[in-house]
Scaffold this motif. Sequence first.
Motif, PDB file in Angstrom:
ATOM      1  N   LEU A  35       0.850  -1.192   0.000  1.00  0.00           N
ATOM      2  CA  LEU A  35       0.000   0.000   0.000  1.00  0.00           C
ATOM      3  C   LEU A  35       0.880   1.234   0.000  1.00  0.00           C
ATOM      4  N   THR A  36       1.118   1.747  -1.179  1.00  0.00           N
ATOM      5  CA  THR A  36       2.011   2.906  -1.277  1.00  0.00           C
ATOM      6  C   THR A  36       1.259   4.207  -1.472  1.00  0.00           C
ATOM      7  N   THR A  37      -0.012   4.126  -1.821  1.00  0.00           N
ATOM      8  CA  THR A  37      -0.806   5.337  -2.009  1.00  0.00           C
ATOM      9  C   THR A  37      -2.283   5.001  -1.901  1.00  0.00           C
ATOM     10  N   LEU A  38      -3.078   5.990  -1.516  1.00  0.00           N
ATOM     11  CA  LEU A  38      -4.532   5.825  -1.530  1.00  0.00           C
ATOM     12  C   LEU A  38      -5.145   6.460  -2.776  1.00  0.00           C
ATOM     13  N   ILE A  39      -4.311   7.060  -3.596  1.00  0.00           N
ATOM     14  CA  ILE A  39      -4.805   7.762  -4.787  1.00  0.00           C
ATOM     15  C   ILE A  39      -5.056   6.774  -5.911  1.00  0.00           C
ATOM     16  N   THR A  40      -6.233   6.869  -6.502  1.00  0.00           N
ATOM     17  CA  THR A  40      -6.566   6.014  -7.644  1.00  0.00           C
ATOM     18  C   THR A  40      -7.061   6.891  -8.788  1.00  0.00           C
ATOM     19  N   ALA A  41      -7.033   6.319  -9.974  1.00  0.00           N
ATOM     20  CA  ALA A  41      -7.426   7.103 -11.149  1.00  0.00           C
ATOM     21  C   ALA A  41      -8.936   7.306 -11.229  1.00  0.00           C
ATOM     22  N   GLN A  94     -15.051   4.943   2.244  1.00  0.00           N
ATOM     23  CA  GLN A  94     -15.111   6.314   2.753  1.00  0.00           C
ATOM     24  C   GLN A  94     -13.717   6.923   2.815  1.00  0.00           C
ATOM     25  N   THR A  95     -12.782   6.149   3.313  1.00  0.00           N
ATOM     26  CA  THR A  95     -11.404   6.636   3.447  1.00  0.00           C
ATOM     27  C   THR A  95     -10.783   6.908   2.085  1.00  0.00           C
ATOM     28  N   VAL A  96     -10.915   5.956   1.186  1.00  0.00           N
ATOM     29  CA  VAL A  96     -10.300   6.093  -0.133  1.00  0.00           C
ATOM     30  C   VAL A  96     -10.949   7.247  -0.900  1.00  0.00           C
ATOM     31  N   ALA A  97     -12.246   7.366  -0.797  1.00  0.00           N
ATOM     32  CA  ALA A  97     -12.941   8.444  -1.516  1.00  0.00           C
ATOM     33  C   ALA A  97     -12.504   9.804  -0.989  1.00  0.00           C
ATOM     34  N   ALA A  98     -12.379   9.931   0.316  1.00  0.00           N
ATOM     35  CA  ALA A  98     -11.919  11.204   0.879  1.00  0.00           C
ATOM     36  C   ALA A  98     -10.490  11.498   0.425  1.00  0.00           C
ATOM     37  N   ALA A  99      -9.658  10.474   0.391  1.00  0.00           N
ATOM     38  CA  ALA A  99      -8.267  10.661  -0.035  1.00  0.00           C
ATOM     39  C   ALA A  99      -8.190  11.221  -1.457  1.00  0.00           C
ATOM     40  N   ASN A 100      -9.141  10.821  -2.270  1.00  0.00           N
ATOM     41  CA  ASN A 100      -9.159  11.241  -3.668  1.00  0.00           C
ATOM     42  C   ASN A 100     -10.056  12.456  -3.891  1.00  0.00           C
ATOM     43  N   ASN A 101     -10.418  13.112  -2.813  1.00  0.00           N
ATOM     44  CA  ASN A 101     -11.324  14.261  -2.901  1.00  0.00           C
ATOM     45  C   ASN A 101     -12.543  13.897  -3.729  1.00  0.00           C
ATOM     46  N   TYR A 102     -12.961  12.650  -3.572  1.00  0.00           N
ATOM     47  CA  TYR A 102     -14.177  12.133  -4.210  1.00  0.00           C
ATOM     48  C   TYR A 102     -14.105  12.173  -5.735  1.00  0.00           C
ATOM     49  N   TRP A 103     -12.888  12.220  -6.276  1.00  0.00           N
ATOM     50  CA  TRP A 103     -12.683  12.209  -7.731  1.00  0.00           C
ATOM     51  C   TRP A 103     -13.449  13.334  -8.425  1.00  0.00           C
ATOM     52  N   ARG A 104     -13.603  14.425  -7.705  1.00  0.00           N
ATOM     53  CA  ARG A 104     -14.303  15.573  -8.296  1.00  0.00           C
ATOM     54  C   ARG A 104     -13.394  16.298  -9.272  1.00  0.00           C
TER      55      ARG A 104
ATOM     56  N   GLN B  94     -23.255   8.239   3.076  1.00  0.00           N
ATOM     57  CA  GLN B  94     -22.375   9.282   3.629  1.00  0.00           C
ATOM     58  C   GLN B  94     -21.309   9.683   2.615  1.00  0.00           C
ATOM     59  N   THR B  95     -20.741   8.686   1.965  1.00  0.00           N
ATOM     60  CA  THR B  95     -19.679   8.949   0.985  1.00  0.00           C
ATOM     61  C   THR B  95     -20.230   9.705  -0.221  1.00  0.00           C
ATOM     62  N   VAL B  96     -21.337   9.224  -0.741  1.00  0.00           N
ATOM     63  CA  VAL B  96     -21.913   9.845  -1.943  1.00  0.00           C
ATOM     64  C   VAL B  96     -22.383  11.267  -1.633  1.00  0.00           C
ATOM     65  N   ALA B  97     -22.979  11.452  -0.481  1.00  0.00           N
ATOM     66  CA  ALA B  97     -23.470  12.782  -0.123  1.00  0.00           C
ATOM     67  C   ALA B  97     -22.313  13.766   0.024  1.00  0.00           C
ATOM     68  N   ALA B  98     -21.222  13.318   0.643  1.00  0.00           N
ATOM     69  CA  ALA B  98     -20.056  14.193   0.775  1.00  0.00           C
ATOM     70  C   ALA B  98     -19.481  14.530  -0.602  1.00  0.00           C
ATOM     71  N   ALA B  99     -19.448  13.535  -1.468  1.00  0.00           N
ATOM     72  CA  ALA B  99     -18.914  13.762  -2.819  1.00  0.00           C
ATOM     73  C   ALA B  99     -19.697  14.837  -3.552  1.00  0.00           C
ATOM     74  N   ASN B 100     -20.969  14.906  -3.294  1.00  0.00           N
ATOM     75  CA  ASN B 100     -21.847  15.868  -3.962  1.00  0.00           C
ATOM     76  C   ASN B 100     -22.044  17.145  -3.139  1.00  0.00           C
ATOM     77  N   ASN B 101     -21.185  17.316  -2.138  1.00  0.00           N
ATOM     78  CA  ASN B 101     -21.307  18.472  -1.245  1.00  0.00           C
ATOM     79  C   ASN B 101     -22.743  18.605  -0.744  1.00  0.00           C
ATOM     80  N   TYR B 102     -23.344  17.444  -0.527  1.00  0.00           N
ATOM     81  CA  TYR B 102     -24.691  17.350   0.042  1.00  0.00           C
ATOM     82  C   TYR B 102     -25.747  18.010  -0.831  1.00  0.00           C
ATOM     83  N   TRP B 103     -25.451  18.168  -2.120  1.00  0.00           N
ATOM     84  CA  TRP B 103     -26.413  18.746  -3.078  1.00  0.00           C
ATOM     85  C   TRP B 103     -26.892  20.123  -2.632  1.00  0.00           C
ATOM     86  N   ARG B 104     -26.030  20.819  -1.924  1.00  0.00           N
ATOM     87  CA  ARG B 104     -26.391  22.174  -1.469  1.00  0.00           C
ATOM     88  C   ARG B 104     -26.318  23.132  -2.640  1.00  0.00           C
TER      89      ARG B 104
END
Lengths: 104, 104, 104, 104, 104, 104
Positions: A35-41, A94-104, B94-104
């Motif tokens: 596990l060298t990174t939590l970042i995914t494409a 949840q952890t991985v998604a946050a690490a990737n800023n939700y791939w926004r 929780q993950t999806v809602a955070a990704a969408n900034n809670y649709w605010r």
Amino acid sequence: MGTLIANPTRCAAPTYRREEPTHTKGANSMADDWLTTLITATPQEGFELAITLSRRGVKYTQPDTDVLHQLRPDYANSADSLTAASQVVATNFQTVAAANNYWR
Amino acid sequence: MGTLIANPTRCAAPTYRREEPTHTKGANSMADDWLTTLITATPQEGFELAITLSRRGVKYTQPDTDVLHQLRPDYANSADSLTAASQVVATNFQTVAAANNYWR
Amino acid sequence: MGTLIANPTRCAAPTYRREEPTHTKGANSMADDWLTTLITATPQEGFELAITLSRRGVKYTQPDTDVLHQLRPDYANSADSLTAASQVVATNFQTVAAANNYWR
Amino acid sequence: MGTLIANPTRCAAPTYRREEPTHTKGANSMADDWLTTLITATPQEGFELAITLSRRGVKYTQPDTDVLHQLRPDYANSADSLTAASQVVATNFQTVAAANNYWR
Amino acid sequence: MGTLIANPTRCAAPTYRREEPTHTKGANSMADDWLTTLITATPQEGFELAITLSRRGVKYTQPDTDVLHQLRPDYANSADSLTAASQVVATNFQTVAAANNYWR
Amino acid sequence: MGTLIANPTRCAAPTYRREEPTHTKGANSMADDWLTTLITATPQEGFELAITLSRRGVKYTQPDTDVLHQLRPDYANSADSLTAASQVVATNFQTVAAANNYWR
């Protein structure tokens, strides 16, 4: 793919279309860098990394592959066990998604 | 809609009113791209994506559709199993809602 | 109010003092828009929305209302089942509270 | 204090040293305003609010006070049930603590 | 140290090397101030505070110390009960760690 | 590596390639400093710290090493127990990952 309690040779990371970065270099030894990174494409790769993390949580706790093999049938044939596995994956996602800023 | 342990043909994403972006292109193969974004147009679509993620957590763990079929009756007829499924959905939401900034 | 595994006609959102915005337009069909926003006027309405989300997590998983009716007695008369339900509500309340910036 | 599955007359908010704001105006009716803010003066009051939220999660699910009374002995005399209750409280305390910016 | 379901005289906060701030002034009465801050000097103290919070979650739910004593053997001798206790601690540690900005 | 309910001499932190900072100085006594920072050099070390935290959550609750030894077989040979352990690790990993800003 196997189960959360996976065949060790299946405990490696899921197949990635891209090769870099490699989350799992070697799966058979905890001494390996896996596990060298939590970042995914992509989000999907992130979800698959969450599955890897969930399996690793099991494997650190019970590294004996013979035991893991014996437990697999009980596990993979129980609806409640599968739901519990999905709960672990959701928590790690949840952890991985946050690490990737939700791939926004 | 089916259960968390769903009929594979029902494991696809829930019906969306809009077609873009498609979270799930193909449900029958893990090799398919099924999760390209966590962004949804509405909270309800986000909740439905959370259900898809929860089902995928099961399916990665037990990809054998025959087994999943056999488990369904136990699962869908147990109050505690349904609550556990709702817990997984809540975690993924929780993950999806955070990704969408809670649709605010 | 009913239980987490609620009578379908009770699965609608809890009664709101204000009518706008309506989180749940129609409860009997998943095709309906039932979640258009996570924003509520007060923390209490947010808590009640968390209950709605928890029930929906069950209902997406087991939409058969006859089955849900049969399961209700087991469920609502078990202390551990009620605690598990409260856990789901707590998880969904985290999401709703964050969406509303904790009503600060 | 009672249990998570509390005597309805004990389901009111815990005693506060200060009277304002009142999180729980009336405990016996869901129609009452019982949650007007997540802000508390101290971490301890926040923890006690988390307990109130956890009890409310049960009470919305099973509002019949006779049933709750019958369930109490099973519940309060089981170590695992008590741990599960503490888990719900911990989850709700996360929400309350975040709402109060951790009382920093 | 005792168990999550602890001897009341052991339910006080763990020993701190520093005396200020005192998270737990008096453990035997809920009326006491036992939680005046979530801020700790070190991560380890934060982890120990998380244990205190977890025990308090039990104690608010079942304040009868005789009952807690009777439950202790069941609890402390069950692997699954210990894991569930560690889950509660992990959840409370998330709160304490965030409150302390992760001691960065 | 051992199980979540580990041999005390195995309860020390996992082997680190680097020596600084040491998360666990002494594992046999709670009086020791065992957690001085949540910061790790890599995600993998963070995951291993999450395992240490999970084990400590058990050990604070049941410090009697004889009991822990007796429980180990039940625990490490149950699929559901292993999944529950992985859930605790996932929860603690959320904390460690956030502390390290996800090693971005």
